[in-house]
Design an enzyme around this catalytic site. Structure first.
Site, short mmCIF file in Angstrom:
data_model
loop_
_atom_site.label_atom_id
_atom_site.label_comp_id
_atom_site.label_asym_id
_atom_site.label_seq_id
_atom_site.Cartn_x
_atom_site.Cartn_y
_atom_site.Cartn_z
N CYS A 143 104.79 -18.79 24.54
CA CYS A 143 104.88 -17.71 25.47
C CYS A 143 104.47 -16.32 25.19
O CYS A 143 103.50 -16.06 24.54
CB CYS A 143 106.06 -17.77 26.68
N ASP A 297 103.46 -25.29 35.42
CA ASP A 297 104.12 -24.07 34.73
C ASP A 297 103.92 -22.90 35.77
O ASP A 297 103.12 -22.56 36.16
CB ASP A 297 103.25 -23.59 33.28
N HIS A 326 107.21 -24.97 32.37
CA HIS A 326 106.97 -23.98 31.26
C HIS A 326 107.98 -24.04 30.21
O HIS A 326 107.74 -23.95 28.99
CB HIS A 326 107.33 -22.33 31.99
#
Lengths: 352, 129
Positions: A143, A297, A326
């Site tokens: 991320c 996600d 995610h």
């Protein structure tokens, strides 16, 4: 008829177990996470560099440095035995280091992109080189850890990682639609927020993530109650629950830059981002690249992450889109059977 | 499918899943509007103002009571952190100097522990036995 009777009996037993274990749930301490043995290699303020002790008889030549997202704790990658990415990787013969973050102090509120990409990551890469005795290092970013890793690699064309792996890394921030909407420059005064709070409180970060899926927490609690009889489900649920509520505050200047440079101006996507007087040109990334994204996600949608593969200059590059969200992309039963084996297959041949 | 038919809770789970998806979709539509963004940020501005007023009030109260404020305590913590950071930097420099001395190819590992050899090959290229 007998099957129906068995089913009813089974449900009655589960109901009893739910009541017993429900009481245990509320009276027991938080689950233990981050169990894999590790050593601290280096610490500086909010940064902690860990080395996980190898367990294999022989390991791959090239060590791995994982850069965790700045908004969350690294133990999502070492959640529980059998559900730990780190445990899996060291079991497969990799030498694993991890950059984890602790809450920034008031002194850290001045940290900017350049501190992370021109100071922290290069320092940790050097530490991994010194500690392992290998000059090649694979970098894996998750991320925003992926965003920082991409920025770092783009800023260091002459000092590329052996391999760069990104998990669900946003590049086109205009496609993170709800975040972009909430931070609309017409209404969101980021200067006022940062100037008055210093570091951006974790509650704000947590609420931001929660608001993306407001019904999911309630549905999750109902599912927990339904599965309260199942100890392994409850253990896993609690570990995830603990992690998702354990959000970190963000350094004020870093947050201000994220809003202005990435969300408002979308400079990373436009190849216009300047950090410490140097342009982070994604075409300068030439290392072999793997970008793993999740089909569902809700934090980093596919459209926001997809441009990375097109932007980089790497000849050897691949993107994979796997089922999951995610978090379930990288941790939990979904990751065990999907992402981890795919990563192992891709990285093993590039780690010798 | 047969198992699902026998499961009395299957319909309930489907219903829950549908409810979750519907509520999330409706909420996302609402939260994606200009009006929502404007009112959310208006509320945040008001909260920040209130916090600032409280902070000023508490600082005045603590000064009257001759007690350190949170900012002052954090200031001391920062200075200690600064000393630690400087010590870290000195340690790094010392390690690099040590690494340059004859007989030291690289800095010593942070933790001296036996390490397995770095000779592993991926499974497909490993010689079969």
């Amino acid at each position: 008829m007998s099957a129906t009777a068995d089913r009813i009996q089974n449900e009655v037993e589960r109901a009893i177990q739910r009541s017993i274990k429900g009481l245990e749930y509320f009276s027991s301490p938080a689950p233990v996470v981050g169990h894999t043995p590790k050593d601290v290699v280096f610490e500086r303020g909010t940064l902690h560099l860990y080395h996980y002790r190898p367990v294999a008889d022989e390991i791959y030549r090239i060590p791995i440095l994982i850069v965790m997202a700045t908004s969350n704790r690294g133990y999502i990658l070492d959640l529980a035995p059998g559900q730990s990415f780190v445990e899996y990787m060291i079991g497969r013969g990799y030498d694993v280091y991890l950059i984890d973050w602790s809450p920034p102090t008031a002194a850290d509120s001045e940290l900017r992109f350049e501190d992370y990409t021109l100071r922290f990551i290069p320092e940790c890469v050097q530490r991994v080189r010194d500690d392992s005795g290998e000059s090649d290092v694979t970098v894996i970013g998750y991320c925003m850890g992926g965003v920082l890793s991409v920025m770092w690699a783009a800023l260091h064309p002459d000092d590329q990682p052996a391999n760069l792996v990104c998990f669900t890394t946003p590049i086109d921030f205009s496609r993170m639609e709800l975040f972009a909407k909430w931070s609309d420059r017409r209404y969101f005064d980021v200067d006022k927020l940062v100037d008055s709070t210093g570091n951006v409180p974790s509650e704000l970060i947590f609420t931001g993530f929660e608001m993306l899926r407001p019904a999911t927490r309630i549905a999750g609690q109902i599912t927990l109650w339904e599965n309260m009889w199942d100890e392994s489900f409850v253990r896993s649920f609690r570990a995830f629950e603990r992690w998702s509520t354990d959000t970190l505050p963000l350094a004020g200047e870093y947050f201000r830059e994220t809003i202005k440079e990435l969300i408002w101006e979308n400079r990373l996507h436009k190849n216009e981002l300047v950090i410490g007087g140097r342009r982070a040109d994604l075409r300068s990334i030439t290392a072999p690249l793997l970008h793993a994204m999740a089909e569902h996600d809700h934090i980093v949608p596919y459209a926001a992450a997809k441009p990375l593969i097109d932007h980089v200059g790497s000849a050897d590059k691949e993107e994979i889109v796997l089922k999951g969200g995610h978090v379930s992309l990288v941790a939990g039963p979904n990751a065990v059977k999907r992402l981890w084996p795919r990563l192992d297959a891709w990285l093993g041949v590039r780690s010798v | 499918m047969a198992d699902k038919d026998k499961d009395p809770l299957a319909s309930w789970r489907d219903l829950l899943s549908q409810w979750e998806q519907n509520v999330n979709a409706i909420a996302n539509r609402t939260m994606g509007s200009d009006e929502y963004s404007s009112s959310m940020n208006g509320a945040m501005g008001a909260t920040l103002k209130m916090q600032e007023t409280m902070r000023q009030f508490m600082a005045a109260y603590l000064a009257t009571a001759n007690l350190p404020s949170r900012t002052e305590v954090l200031g001391i913590a920062e200075r200690i952190g600064g000393v630690e950071a400087r010590l870290d930097r000195i340690a790094v420099l010392l390690e690099r100097i040590a690494a340059k001395e004859p007989g030291q190819a690289t800095a010593p590992p942070a933790v001296s522990r036996p390490r397995p050899p770095r000779t592993k090959s991926p499974p497909s290229t490993e010689p079969s036995t």
